[in-house]
Design an enzyme around this catalytic site. Structure first.
Site, PDB file in Angstrom:
ATOM      1  N   ARG A  97      18.486 -28.092 -27.974  1.00  0.00           N
ATOM      2  CA  ARG A  97      18.446 -26.678 -28.703  1.00  0.00           C
ATOM      3  C   ARG A  97      16.982 -25.960 -28.587  1.00  0.00           C
ATOM      4  NH1 ARG A  97      22.753 -23.976 -30.931  1.00  0.00           N
ATOM      5  NH2 ARG A  97      23.997 -25.849 -30.763  1.00  0.00           N
ATOM      6  N   GLU A 128      23.964 -33.571 -30.682  1.00  0.00           N
ATOM      7  CA  GLU A 128      25.045 -32.647 -31.472  1.00  0.00           C
ATOM      8  C   GLU A 128      26.277 -33.321 -30.757  1.00  0.00           C
ATOM      9  OE1 GLU A 128      24.904 -28.683 -31.314  1.00  0.00           O
ATOM     10  OE2 GLU A 128      22.525 -28.801 -31.484  1.00  0.00           O
ATOM     11  N   GLU A 132      28.430 -20.931 -25.768  1.00  0.00           N
ATOM     12  CA  GLU A 132      27.464 -20.896 -26.761  1.00  0.00           C
ATOM     13  C   GLU A 132      26.056 -20.941 -26.214  1.00  0.00           C
ATOM     14  OE1 GLU A 132      25.729 -22.954 -31.004  1.00  0.00           O
ATOM     15  OE2 GLU A 132      26.884 -24.188 -29.559  1.00  0.00           O
ATOM     16  N   ASP A 144      25.663 -11.162 -23.389  1.00  0.00           N
ATOM     17  CA  ASP A 144      25.304 -10.036 -24.113  1.00  0.00           C
ATOM     18  C   ASP A 144      23.938  -9.382 -23.530  1.00  0.00           C
ATOM     19  OD1 ASP A 144      24.835  -7.958 -25.797  1.00  0.00           O
ATOM     20  OD2 ASP A 144      23.695  -9.392 -27.224  1.00  0.00           O
ATOM     21  N   HIS A 171      36.438 -22.632 -33.587  1.00  0.00           N
ATOM     22  CA  HIS A 171      36.289 -23.394 -32.303  1.00  0.00           C
ATOM     23  C   HIS A 171      36.155 -22.383 -31.199  1.00  0.00           C
ATOM     24  CE1 HIS A 171      37.193 -27.093 -34.551  1.00  0.00           C
ATOM     25  NE2 HIS A 171      38.080 -26.516 -35.063  1.00  0.00           N
ATOM     26  N   CYS A 178      35.671 -22.536 -28.308  1.00  0.00           N
ATOM     27  CA  CYS A 178      36.295 -23.133 -27.011  1.00  0.00           C
ATOM     28  C   CYS A 178      37.647 -22.648 -27.022  1.00  0.00           C
ATOM     29  CB  CYS A 178      36.080 -24.670 -26.998  1.00  0.00           C
ATOM     30  SG  CYS A 178      36.579 -25.452 -28.272  1.00  0.00           S
TER      31      CYS A 178
END
Length: 658
Positions: A320, A349, A360, A417, A624, A626
């Site tokens: 990350r 993670e 994400e 975005d 969640h 997903c």
């Protein structure tokens, strides 16, 4: 008004609106045409081919003596006073029904009778007159619909088989119709196509709709292509108004295969403006899945026969804190695996990627890549849109991989975005960009160029033929022509200056950045499916829709697990969703779905799920992404729900609190 009764009876008397009723033109219906403006027919990206067997003899001129219909027409004017034609129809429709019967029968006879081939602009005036007949769009009962469709099919047959030169004139004439009249033409074509598809569906029920050999649908599609080209010249209606709802009922996979393989059969993919965003996305998803399946099979056979370890997926393992570096390095090293199904793993993670981690990853990666501090893109404060930075120090590989990332988002049905203007998507489809495109993302600068074209004394501005851009606090000057720094702007050359400056901003100054970006994008999405989309549709595909959230509509498509739709916690949730400000609504949507925008096909196609994970608790809600799922406790008050939910929205990132 049942004027269709006894249509087979002939009447020697009665008015006829066709100018071919005698050997001289009607002075009321034909007006003088003055001047002409050049131009070219826009093919609107319509590919493919079509059988020429569309109605034998349909492109024939009525069998009457050749006459001069007033003065010559031109690209600006069809030579017919259409406003007077409409008034004539209005008067005729107030007359007794037998007169209307004769009028319709006369129109039908003119269209049915074979004769010379239509070659000259004067010879197609009668089609412009007939198209003004308001009765063609009237369908009060089945017999009336059938009769009108029989007339309309002949009009479309004639129009579709005209020469390219006459189509060129028609496009220009259509582009000058009023918005109301133009919309009626589009609706007339769509109603006809829907009627034909309905008929074919009834005939083939319960099997798939067969339309490949229906010349009437082919002719109507060609006419719609002319209208679509006219709309590209002078925008009158939105792209969505060309979509045909009945076309969404066809088998898109078969249609796409027929189009790709050039079987000679009619395919709606030849005329993609008739296909809705939902239909195009079905084709895109099919094409993506097909490519992914091919890569999966290749991986399997590589393991089986070459004994070389490989995976059927493109797996990116990223940290990350080093998101850009890890992502771009791994994409570069797996260039041949780009079209495999994408899976993301965040190192150290927990979480299995069922779609949420991927969403994400896209969200965070794009946020950093387009950050002005990263230097690859510049932002305009007025438009809140970004553009390629001509002064960027980043290597071309970086832009190539940005293009790959955006292509991957489309390929994996993920909304980004990304604040790129429409000009970017036009350039991806090799469509020219102009001053109008510059206005969208640099409005202040574009307005300045426009004012320059109207100044009385341009020389007083002391400008020269030089383009400029800022490079980390310093201005870089680039001559727009050889010796441009010594060439002043005058009233005579200012138009050339504006055109060159627009080209400099949109093309020349960013070629080193945009060209690798385009290569990266096309490496992922350069297939035939993408060519079905218009630039506006690709933008919608990449960014999703920014239309205001319809909370009630979202509520109707929400699925509940462990909750009843009418219990207090759920009621409080929807009341709160409506009450919070639009920015917080978007953040809540991002918390649940991974993006703040809704699908291109509308909120009704957004999966949204609310799950109960226990009774009242001090714990925070869980999402969640997903599964587009939010998990709530049965908080005992609305106030407590609000506090927990707002804290979860504002303080969360990834799969836990910051």
């Amino acid at each position: 008004m049942d004027y269709s009764k006894n249509l087979s009876s002939r009447s020697a008397a009665g008015p006829s609106l066709t100018p071919y009723a005698n050997n001289r033109p009607s002075s009321n219906l034909v007006r003088t045409a003055n001047g002409g403006v050049g131009g070219s027919v826009i093919n609107s990206g319509i590919g493919g081919h079509m059988s020429n067997g569309v109605g034998v003899g349909l492109n024939a001129y009525p069998n009457v003596p050749a006459v001069s219909m007033g003065r010559s027409v031109n690209l600006d004017d069809c030579g017919v006073a259409l406003d007077q034609v409409r008034e004539a129809y209005r008067i005729l429709l107030e007359l007794p029904v037998n007169v209307i019967r004769v009028m319709m029968k006369s129109i039908e006879n003119v269209l049915k009778r074979p004769g010379r081939i239509l070659k000259n602009t004067d010879e197609i005036k009668f089609l412009m007159i007939i198209l003004e007949n308001p009765l063609l769009s009237q369908h009060n009962f089945p017999r009336e619909s059938q009769y009108h469709h029989n007339i309309v099919k002949r009009i479309f047959g004639l129009l579709s088989n005209l020469t390219n030169e006459l189509h060129h004139y028609l496009v220009n004439w259509f582009s000058r119709l009023s918005v109301t009249t133009f919309r009626k033409r589009v609706e007339l074509v769509n109603a006809f196509v829907s009627s034909r598809l309905n008929k074919q569906q009834r005939n083939t029920c319960p099997g798939p709709v067969t339309y490949e050999s229906d010349w009437q649908i082919g002719s109507a599609a060609r006419v719609m292509a002319l209208l679509f080209a006219a709309n590209k010249q002078h925008s009158k209606i939105s792209l969505s108004e060309f979509y045909n709802a009945m076309v969404d009922c066809i088998d898109f996979i078969v249609d796409y295969d027929n189009w790709e393989q050039r079987t000679g059969k009619f395919a709606f993919c030849q005329y993609p403006f008739l296909i809705s965003m939902g239909g195009k996305m079905q084709i895109m998803e099919f094409d993506a899945k097909r490519q992914m399946d091919i890569k999966a099979k290749e991986a399997f056979f590589t393991i089986l026969f070459e004994k070389r370890l490989t995976t059927p997926q493109l797996i990116l393992r990223v940290r990350r804190d080093y998101l850009i570096e890890d992502s771009l390095n791994q994409l570069a090293s797996h260039e041949m695996d780009i079209k495999k199904s994408l899976r993301i793993e965040f190192i150290d993670e927990d979480g299995v990627d069922a779609g949420g981690l991927r969403k994400e990853w896209f969200l965070l990666l794009v946020r950093e890549l387009f950050d002005p501090q990263y230097g690859m893109f510049t932002w305009d404060e007025d438009s809140n849109l970004c553009w390629f930075n001509p002064a960027s120090f980043e290597a071309s590989d970086q832009y190539y991989l940005v293009g790959v990332v955006i292509g991957l988002a489309i390929y994996n049905s993920t909304i980004l975005d990304v604040h790129l203007p429409l000009a970017c998507y036009k350039k991806l489809l090799n469509i020219s960009v102009t001053l109008e495109d510059l206005k969208v993302f640099r409005p202040a600068f574009a307005n300045g160029l426009e004012k320059l074209l109207t100044l009385q004394d341009v020389e007083s501005t002391f400008l020269d033929f030089v383009g400029e851009y800022e490079s980390y606090g310093e201005m870089v000057r680039v001559p727009l022509i050889p010796g441009g720094e010594n060439t002043p702007i005058t009233n005579k050359n200012r138009e050339d200056y504006v055109n060159r400056y627009v080209n400099f901003v949109l093309n020349d100054s960013i070629a080193k950045q945009f060209d690798p970006f385009k290569r990266g994008f096309n490496h992922v999405c350069g297939g035939n499916a993408l060519s079905l989309f218009q630039p506006e549709e690709i933008e919608l595909l990449v960014r999703g829709s920014a239309e205001p959230l319809q909370i009630e509509q979202l509520r109707t498509v929400t699925v509940y697990e462990g909750f009843h739709e009418d219990e207090e916690t759920i009621r409080n949730f929807w009341i709160l969703f409506k009450e919070i400000n639009p920015l917080m609504q978007r953040k809540l949507l991002t918390f649940v779905t991974g993006t703040d925008r809704i699908p291109a096909t509308g909120v009704e196609n957004l999966a949204f799920k609310i799950t109960c994970i226990g009774e009242d608790s001090e714990r925070f809600p869980i999402a969640h992404t997903c599964f587009n799922q939010i998990c709530l406790y049965r908080y005992r008050t609305k106030r407590k729900l609000e506090a927990k939910l707002i804290r979860a929205i504002t303080d969360s990132e990834g799969f836990g609190l910051k």
